[in-house]
Design a protein around this motif. Structure first.
Motif, PDB file in Angstrom:
ATOM      1  N   LEU A   1       0.838  -1.197   0.000  1.00 49.24           N
ATOM      2  CA  LEU A   1       0.000   0.000   0.000  1.00 49.24           C
ATOM      3  C   LEU A   1       0.868   1.240   0.000  1.00 49.24           C
ATOM      4  N   SER A   2       0.601   2.138  -0.959  1.00 44.76           N
ATOM      5  CA  SER A   2       1.270   3.431  -1.015  1.00 44.76           C
ATOM      6  C   SER A   2       0.180   4.473  -1.185  1.00 44.76           C
ATOM      7  N   THR A   3       0.037   5.333  -0.192  1.00 45.05           N
ATOM      8  CA  THR A   3      -1.127   6.219  -0.181  1.00 45.05           C
ATOM      9  C   THR A   3      -0.826   7.525   0.543  1.00 45.05           C
ATOM     10  N   ASN A   4      -1.717   8.494   0.347  1.00 43.87           N
ATOM     11  CA  ASN A   4      -1.647   9.744   1.121  1.00 43.87           C
ATOM     12  C   ASN A   4      -2.748   9.772   2.180  1.00 43.87           C
ATOM     13  N   ASN A   5      -3.498   8.660   2.278  1.00 40.87           N
ATOM     14  CA  ASN A   5      -4.676   8.617   3.138  1.00 40.87           C
ATOM     15  C   ASN A   5      -4.435   7.702   4.344  1.00 40.87           C
ATOM     16  N   PRO A   6      -4.289   8.262   5.546  1.00 45.02           N
ATOM     17  CA  PRO A   6      -4.035   7.439   6.737  1.00 45.02           C
ATOM     18  C   PRO A   6      -5.175   6.472   7.056  1.00 45.02           C
ATOM     19  N   ASN A   7      -6.388   6.820   6.671  1.00 43.00           N
ATOM     20  CA  ASN A   7      -7.520   5.933   6.937  1.00 43.00           C
ATOM     21  C   ASN A   7      -7.435   4.640   6.118  1.00 43.00           C
ATOM     22  N   LYS A   8      -6.840   4.729   4.932  1.00 43.99           N
ATOM     23  CA  LYS A   8      -6.625   3.531   4.117  1.00 43.99           C
ATOM     24  C   LYS A   8      -5.610   2.607   4.791  1.00 43.99           C
ATOM     25  N   VAL A   9      -4.638   3.234   5.462  1.00 47.10           N
ATOM     26  CA  VAL A   9      -3.635   2.443   6.183  1.00 47.10           C
ATOM     27  C   VAL A   9      -4.306   1.639   7.291  1.00 47.10           C
ATOM     28  N   ILE A  10      -5.111   2.312   8.093  1.00 44.81           N
ATOM     29  CA  ILE A  10      -5.806   1.648   9.198  1.00 44.81           C
ATOM     30  C   ILE A  10      -6.689   0.517   8.672  1.00 44.81           C
ATOM     31  N   LYS A  11      -7.415   0.780   7.601  1.00 40.27           N
ATOM     32  CA  LYS A  11      -8.304  -0.233   7.023  1.00 40.27           C
ATOM     33  C   LYS A  11      -7.506  -1.453   6.567  1.00 40.27           C
ATOM     34  N   HIS A  12      -6.363  -1.206   5.936  1.00 43.26           N
ATOM     35  CA  HIS A  12      -5.545  -2.321   5.435  1.00 43.26           C
ATOM     36  C   HIS A  12      -5.015  -3.164   6.598  1.00 43.26           C
ATOM     37  N   VAL A  13      -4.562  -2.500   7.654  1.00 40.95           N
ATOM     38  CA  VAL A  13      -4.044  -3.228   8.811  1.00 40.95           C
ATOM     39  C   VAL A  13      -5.163  -4.039   9.479  1.00 40.95           C
ATOM     40  N   GLU A  14      -6.341  -3.432   9.614  1.00 43.60           N
ATOM     41  CA  GLU A  14      -7.491  -4.132  10.207  1.00 43.60           C
ATOM     42  C   GLU A  14      -7.842  -5.391   9.420  1.00 43.60           C
TER      43      GLU A  14
END
Length: 248
Positions: free
Chosen positions: A38-51
């Protein structure tokens, strides 16, 4: 590095810098079982991916100065709710911001200051190298564990902490000695010998000894004194081999 896949997440809001970081990371992990997932500017996408991937092994490269509803440090704190062991590496153009991470207690692995791409590349290299070392050490530790059926329980012994194995008084039983006592289980020294680490030596038909736990050897009386005060024996024909093993 086969066998341990590390998933890399990059969160950086500057698209040009994010592409630069991607290229540098990709170049560094070329021969490893690592991949950018995952490479993104959106921290919420990070949380979703980890979840959604709680069983995965992660490395996080997080921009501290995210232009979002949460900054990189707050993102790291949220990550730690789901991933207590992932590697967090902060990216920032402001050295003073790294001090904030201590207040948040997110256990960052490192901080990379933006600006000089040569230094950034070197820091990424250093971090990946250290992670590879950690993985290797972890595997070594796991390889030192031996499972033994004792009664109705499967007990895991750390071979570095075992003093010695000996044949027990009961036929077909082995006694394993540790600093906290001993336990008996069914088996033979021959079966055990094939599973042990190189620090073990068979100085006598009744013993398999962890040479790292030997305190002294009485060459005249052929007695091995262990670190905890226990003793076992060495047959005269194996004395030379034992001494050579201990002096390696």
């Amino acid at each position: 590095m086969g066998g341990t896949l590390m998933n890399i997440i990059l969160c950086e809001d500057n698209s040009r810098q994010r592409k630069d970081f991607e290229d540098m990371i990709t170049n560094e992990i070329n021969d490893l079982d690592f991949k950018i997932v995952l490479s993104t500017n959106n921290p919420n996408k990070v949380i979703k991916h980890v979840e959604d991937n709680l069983s995965s092994n992660f490395i996080y490269f997080l921009d501290i100065d995210l232009q979002s509803d949460i900054n990189g440090i707050e993102l790291a704190k949220k990550i730690r709710k789901y991933d207590s062991s992932g590697y967090i590496i902060f990216l920032t153009a402001h050295a003073e911001l790294t001090l904030l991470t201590f207040q948040y207690k997110v256990r960052a692995m490192d901080y990379i200051l933006k600006g000089d791409n040569h230094l950034v590349r070197q820091k990424i290299h250093d971090c990946i190298t250290q992670i590879c070392t950690d993985i290797s050490n972890s595997r070594h530790k796991k390889s030192n564990i031996i499972p033994i059926d004792i009664g109705n329980n499967l007990v895991f012994f750390d071979l570095d902490e075992v003093l010695f194995f000996e044949t027990a008084d009961t036929e077909h039983k082995i006694r394993v000695h540790t600093s906290s006592g001993y336990s008996e289980f069914y088996g033979t020294l021959k079966d055990i010998e094939s599973t042990l680490t190189p620090s073990y030596y068979k100085p006598h038909r009744s013993y398999l000894v962890n040479t790292k736990m030997i305190k002294s050897i009485d060459k005249e009386n052929l007695i091995i004194h262990m670190n905890n005060g226990e003793t076992c024996y060495v047959a005269s024909r194996y004395l030379k081999g034992l001494l050579q093993k201990c002096l390696k």
